[in-house]
Design a protein around this motif. Structure first.
Motif, PDB file in Angstrom:
ATOM      1  N   TYR A   1       0.526  22.548   1.928  1.00  0.00           N
ATOM      2  CA  TYR A   1      -0.218  22.065   2.098  1.00  0.00           C
ATOM      3  C   TYR A   1       0.077  20.622   2.734  1.00  0.00           C
ATOM      4  O   TYR A   1      -0.610  18.815   2.658  1.00  0.00           O
ATOM      5  CB  TYR A   1      -0.643  21.084   0.607  1.00  0.00           C
ATOM      6  N   VAL A   2       0.749  20.589   3.929  1.00  0.00           N
ATOM      7  CA  VAL A   2       1.633  19.396   4.635  1.00  0.00           C
ATOM      8  C   VAL A   2      -0.068  18.872   5.240  1.00  0.00           C
ATOM      9  O   VAL A   2      -1.301  19.500   5.063  1.00  0.00           O
ATOM     10  CB  VAL A   2       1.642  20.071   6.260  1.00  0.00           C
ATOM     11  N   PRO A   3      -0.128  16.900   5.147  1.00  0.00           N
ATOM     12  CA  PRO A   3       0.876  16.273   4.527  1.00  0.00           C
ATOM     13  C   PRO A   3       0.923  16.705   2.798  1.00  0.00           C
ATOM     14  O   PRO A   3       1.996  15.695   2.885  1.00  0.00           O
ATOM     15  CB  PRO A   3       0.331  15.491   5.799  1.00  0.00           C
ATOM     16  N   PHE A   4       0.361  17.018   2.842  1.00  0.00           N
ATOM     17  CA  PHE A   4       0.213  17.028   1.156  1.00  0.00           C
ATOM     18  C   PHE A   4       1.645  17.799   0.366  1.00  0.00           C
ATOM     19  O   PHE A   4       1.868  18.377   1.003  1.00  0.00           O
ATOM     20  CB  PHE A   4      -0.878  17.074   0.948  1.00  0.00           C
ATOM     21  N   CYS A   5       1.926  17.087  -0.994  1.00  0.00           N
ATOM     22  CA  CYS A   5       2.802  17.855  -1.502  1.00  0.00           C
ATOM     23  C   CYS A   5       2.116  18.806  -2.753  1.00  0.00           C
ATOM     24  O   CYS A   5       2.398  19.748  -2.809  1.00  0.00           O
ATOM     25  CB  CYS A   5       3.614  17.470  -2.581  1.00  0.00           C
ATOM     26  N   SER A   6       1.283  18.758  -2.945  1.00  0.00           N
ATOM     27  CA  SER A   6       0.189  19.893  -3.556  1.00  0.00           C
ATOM     28  C   SER A   6      -1.187  19.735  -3.124  1.00  0.00           C
ATOM     29  O   SER A   6      -1.964  18.760  -2.335  1.00  0.00           O
ATOM     30  CB  SER A   6       0.466  19.576  -4.876  1.00  0.00           C
ATOM     31  N   LYS A   7      -1.835  21.141  -3.817  1.00  0.00           N
ATOM     32  CA  LYS A   7      -3.203  21.562  -3.487  1.00  0.00           C
ATOM     33  C   LYS A   7      -4.261  19.683  -4.218  1.00  0.00           C
ATOM     34  O   LYS A   7      -5.145  19.685  -3.537  1.00  0.00           O
ATOM     35  CB  LYS A   7      -3.806  22.352  -4.283  1.00  0.00           C
ATOM     36  N   ARG A   8      -3.637  19.208  -5.533  1.00  0.00           N
ATOM     37  CA  ARG A   8      -4.037  18.261  -6.454  1.00  0.00           C
ATOM     38  C   ARG A   8      -4.124  17.581  -4.860  1.00  0.00           C
ATOM     39  O   ARG A   8      -4.887  16.181  -5.666  1.00  0.00           O
ATOM     40  CB  ARG A   8      -3.227  18.067  -7.183  1.00  0.00           C
ATOM     41  N   CYS A   9      -3.373  17.169  -4.459  1.00  0.00           N
ATOM     42  CA  CYS A   9      -3.278  15.770  -3.347  1.00  0.00           C
ATOM     43  C   CYS A   9      -3.522  15.621  -3.233  1.00  0.00           C
ATOM     44  O   CYS A   9      -5.017  15.122  -1.856  1.00  0.00           O
ATOM     45  CB  CYS A   9      -1.978  15.289  -3.174  1.00  0.00           C
ATOM     46  N   ALA A  10      -3.724  16.495  -1.857  1.00  0.00           N
ATOM     47  CA  ALA A  10      -4.941  17.670  -0.749  1.00  0.00           C
ATOM     48  C   ALA A  10      -5.988  16.607  -1.437  1.00  0.00           C
ATOM     49  O   ALA A  10      -6.684  16.599  -0.734  1.00  0.00           O
ATOM     50  CB  ALA A  10      -4.516  18.532  -0.237  1.00  0.00           C
ATOM     51  N   ASP A  11      -6.328  17.522  -2.587  1.00  0.00           N
ATOM     52  CA  ASP A  11      -7.834  17.391  -3.481  1.00  0.00           C
ATOM     53  C   ASP A  11      -7.728  15.692  -3.046  1.00  0.00           C
ATOM     54  O   ASP A  11      -9.065  15.114  -3.356  1.00  0.00           O
ATOM     55  CB  ASP A  11      -7.863  17.639  -4.604  1.00  0.00           C
ATOM     56  N   VAL A  12      -7.474  15.107  -4.401  1.00  0.00           N
ATOM     57  CA  VAL A  12      -7.433  13.740  -4.407  1.00  0.00           C
ATOM     58  C   VAL A  12      -7.612  12.986  -3.076  1.00  0.00           C
ATOM     59  O   VAL A  12      -8.690  12.436  -3.462  1.00  0.00           O
ATOM     60  CB  VAL A  12      -6.333  12.766  -4.572  1.00  0.00           C
ATOM     61  N   ASP A  13      -6.946  13.440  -2.047  1.00  0.00           N
ATOM     62  CA  ASP A  13      -7.636  12.240  -0.513  1.00  0.00           C
ATOM     63  C   ASP A  13      -8.766  12.913  -0.113  1.00  0.00           C
ATOM     64  O   ASP A  13      -8.904  12.007   0.567  1.00  0.00           O
ATOM     65  CB  ASP A  13      -6.500  12.715   0.514  1.00  0.00           C
ATOM     66  N   LEU A  14      -8.906  13.858  -0.369  1.00  0.00           N
ATOM     67  CA  LEU A  14     -10.364  15.076   0.119  1.00  0.00           C
ATOM     68  C   LEU A  14     -11.612  14.220  -0.212  1.00  0.00           C
ATOM     69  O   LEU A  14     -12.101  13.118   0.297  1.00  0.00           O
ATOM     70  CB  LEU A  14     -10.548  16.543  -0.284  1.00  0.00           C
ATOM     71  N   HIS A  15     -11.019  13.370  -1.638  1.00  0.00           N
ATOM     72  CA  HIS A  15     -12.165  13.269  -2.719  1.00  0.00           C
ATOM     73  C   HIS A  15     -12.462  11.206  -2.274  1.00  0.00           C
ATOM     74  O   HIS A  15     -13.410  10.549  -1.607  1.00  0.00           O
ATOM     75  CB  HIS A  15     -11.893  12.777  -3.954  1.00  0.00           C
TER      76      HIS A  15
ATOM     77  N   ALA B   1       5.669  12.632  -2.371  1.00  0.00           N
ATOM     78  CA  ALA B   1       7.214  13.220  -2.502  1.00  0.00           C
ATOM     79  C   ALA B   1       6.390  14.585  -1.374  1.00  0.00           C
ATOM     80  O   ALA B   1       6.237  13.715  -0.803  1.00  0.00           O
ATOM     81  CB  ALA B   1       6.056  14.163  -3.902  1.00  0.00           C
ATOM     82  N   PRO B   2       8.564  14.793  -0.954  1.00  0.00           N
ATOM     83  CA  PRO B   2       8.266  15.863   0.181  1.00  0.00           C
ATOM     84  C   PRO B   2       7.321  16.874   0.314  1.00  0.00           C
ATOM     85  O   PRO B   2       6.431  17.616  -0.743  1.00  0.00           O
ATOM     86  CB  PRO B   2       9.087  16.413  -0.115  1.00  0.00           C
ATOM     87  N   PRO B   3       6.290  16.602   1.408  1.00  0.00           N
ATOM     88  CA  PRO B   3       5.062  17.583   1.389  1.00  0.00           C
ATOM     89  C   PRO B   3       5.640  19.332   1.133  1.00  0.00           C
ATOM     90  O   PRO B   3       6.859  19.725   1.564  1.00  0.00           O
ATOM     91  CB  PRO B   3       4.316  17.422   2.587  1.00  0.00           C
ATOM     92  N   ALA B   4       4.415  19.918   0.763  1.00  0.00           N
ATOM     93  CA  ALA B   4       4.905  21.599   0.155  1.00  0.00           C
ATOM     94  C   ALA B   4       4.341  21.768   2.478  1.00  0.00           C
ATOM     95  O   ALA B   4       2.512  21.581   2.690  1.00  0.00           O
ATOM     96  CB  ALA B   4       3.799  22.405  -0.573  1.00  0.00           C
ATOM     97  N   GLN B   5       4.683  22.680   2.534  1.00  0.00           N
ATOM     98  CA  GLN B   5       5.063  23.563   3.297  1.00  0.00           C
ATOM     99  C   GLN B   5       2.545  23.868   3.718  1.00  0.00           C
ATOM    100  O   GLN B   5       2.129  24.274   4.411  1.00  0.00           O
ATOM    101  CB  GLN B   5       5.329  24.777   3.756  1.00  0.00           C
TER     102      GLN B   5
END
Ligand code: ZN
Length: 67
Positions: A27-41, A21-25
């Motif tokens: 949470y760049v480069p992620f679209c949301s905190k959730r996706c950022a969390d997923v990547d972090l995990h 999905a297009p990234p949110a400003q």
């Protein structure tokens, strides 16, 4: 006037690496905190390899050069 091209304002932000999905400003480069969390995990449980530092201080050799 510029030549007509497929430029999106000249700024091409890469999509969210998790769900494309297009990234949110916020949470760049992620679209949301959730996706950022997923990547972090993924990162933490994946290739999080700390190279074991070898203890190289075995055998205390005192500089006793008595000649
Ligand atoms: Zn996402």
């Amino acid at each position: 006037m510029t030549s007509p091209s497929n430029d999106n304002g000249g700024r091409a932000s890469p999509p969210c690496p998790i769900c494309n999905a297009p990234p949110a400003q916020d949470y760049v480069p992620f679209c949301s905190k959730r996706c950022a969390d997923v990547d972090l995990h993924r990162w933490l449980s994946g290739s999080y390899a700390i190279p074991a530092e070898e203890d190289d201080s075995e055998g205390a050799s005192t500089m006793e050069d008595d000649s």
